[in-house]
Motif scaffolding. Structure first.
Motif, PDB file in Angstrom:
ATOM      1  N   ILE A  33       0.847  -1.201   0.000  1.00 36.14           N
ATOM      2  CA  ILE A  33       0.000   0.000   0.000  1.00 36.14           C
ATOM      3  C   ILE A  33       0.877   1.243   0.000  1.00 36.14           C
ATOM      4  O   ILE A  33       0.637   2.186  -0.760  1.00 36.14           O
ATOM      5  N   LYS A  43      -0.038   7.899   1.693  1.00 37.02           N
ATOM      6  CA  LYS A  43       0.398   6.522   1.964  1.00 37.02           C
ATOM      7  C   LYS A  43       0.110   6.132   3.410  1.00 37.02           C
ATOM      8  O   LYS A  43      -0.375   5.035   3.672  1.00 37.02           O
ATOM      9  N   LEU A  46      -3.740   5.718   3.857  1.00 36.53           N
ATOM     10  CA  LEU A  46      -4.227   4.440   3.318  1.00 36.53           C
ATOM     11  C   LEU A  46      -3.856   3.272   4.232  1.00 36.53           C
ATOM     12  O   LEU A  46      -4.694   2.402   4.509  1.00 36.53           O
ATOM     13  N   ALA A  50      -6.621   1.046   6.289  1.00 36.09           N
ATOM     14  CA  ALA A  50      -6.677  -0.406   6.061  1.00 36.09           C
ATOM     15  C   ALA A  50      -6.607  -1.157   7.394  1.00 36.09           C
ATOM     16  O   ALA A  50      -7.303  -2.161   7.587  1.00 36.09           O
ATOM     17  N   PHE A  71     -10.661  -1.028   2.580  1.00 34.36           N
ATOM     18  CA  PHE A  71     -10.809   0.302   3.173  1.00 34.36           C
ATOM     19  C   PHE A  71     -12.251   0.587   3.593  1.00 34.36           C
ATOM     20  O   PHE A  71     -12.593   1.718   3.905  1.00 34.36           O
ATOM     21  N   ALA A 102      -8.583  -5.790  -5.063  1.00 29.95           N
ATOM     22  CA  ALA A 102      -7.849  -4.855  -4.206  1.00 29.95           C
ATOM     23  C   ALA A 102      -7.528  -3.554  -4.929  1.00 29.95           C
ATOM     24  O   ALA A 102      -7.516  -2.479  -4.328  1.00 29.95           O
ATOM     25  N   SER A 105     -10.681  -1.458  -4.882  1.00 30.90           N
ATOM     26  CA  SER A 105     -10.900  -0.991  -3.517  1.00 30.90           C
ATOM     27  C   SER A 105      -9.944   0.152  -3.173  1.00 30.90           C
ATOM     28  O   SER A 105     -10.351   1.170  -2.602  1.00 30.90           O
ATOM     29  N   THR A 106      -8.689   0.002  -3.555  1.00 31.55           N
ATOM     30  CA  THR A 106      -7.683   1.034  -3.281  1.00 31.55           C
ATOM     31  C   THR A 106      -7.969   2.302  -4.074  1.00 31.55           C
ATOM     32  O   THR A 106      -7.907   3.406  -3.527  1.00 31.55           O
TER      33      THR A 106
END
Length: 162
Positions: A33, A43, A46, A50, A71, A102, A105-106
């Motif tokens: 991530i 960063k 995130l 998470a 998230f 993922a 989602s990110t």
């Protein structure tokens, strides 16, 4: 005196050596991530979200709040952002996409964070609060959430050296 200081430092180190309870797999995911952006605030945001929202992917579904993915994106917000009709088919499709993709989602989390970042002109406390409570960022819930994210960020930087 030296022995007391060394003993104190050892005890402190043991108490805080893994205060977030992260596994080796969690650390690998968090490093991935972290590698997604050069923006330090993004960063760490995130990574902290998470951890806070899904325990780094261990709890990807919250059927009570209708939040899904790494998230924990709210399905109503995702549907609105995707500009599709809000129906059971689209809710199920995007909920599964948030859980199993993922990247999606990110990307969704980054768009959400960037939205609030623009609204709050890089005031990260308000950004973090809004990520959880939307426009009710001044609420106790929002401020507690932001405080929790801030504590996680500090631990990631100083305890885990991420």
């Amino acid at each position: 005196m030296k022995k007391i200081i060394i003993l104190f430092l050892l005890i402190v180190n043991l108490c805080y050596s893994n205060s977030l309870g992260l596994t080796n797999t969690d650390i690998i995911i968090l490093k991935k991530i972290k590698s997604l952006t050069n923006d330090n605030f993004m960063k760490y945001t995130l990574m902290a979200i998470a951890i806070k929202e899904s325990s780094v992917g261990k709890q990807l579904i919250n059927n009570v709040s209708k939040d899904y993915g790494l998230f924990q994106a709210n399905i109503k917000s995702v549907i609105r952002r995707q500009k599709v009709q809000d129906n059971i088919y689209n809710r199920n499709y995007f909920a599964k996409k948030l859980v199993y993709d993922a990247g999606f989602s990110t990307a969704n989390a980054i768009v959400e964070i960037d939205y609030w970042r623009n609204v709050h002109k890089d005031n990260w406390i308000k950004v973090w609060a809004s990520y959880n409570t939307g426009w009710k960022y001044k609420s106790t819930t929002g401020l507690n959430y932001a405080s929790s994210v801030f504590e996680i960020v500090k631990k990631l930087k100083y305890e885990y050296n991420l």
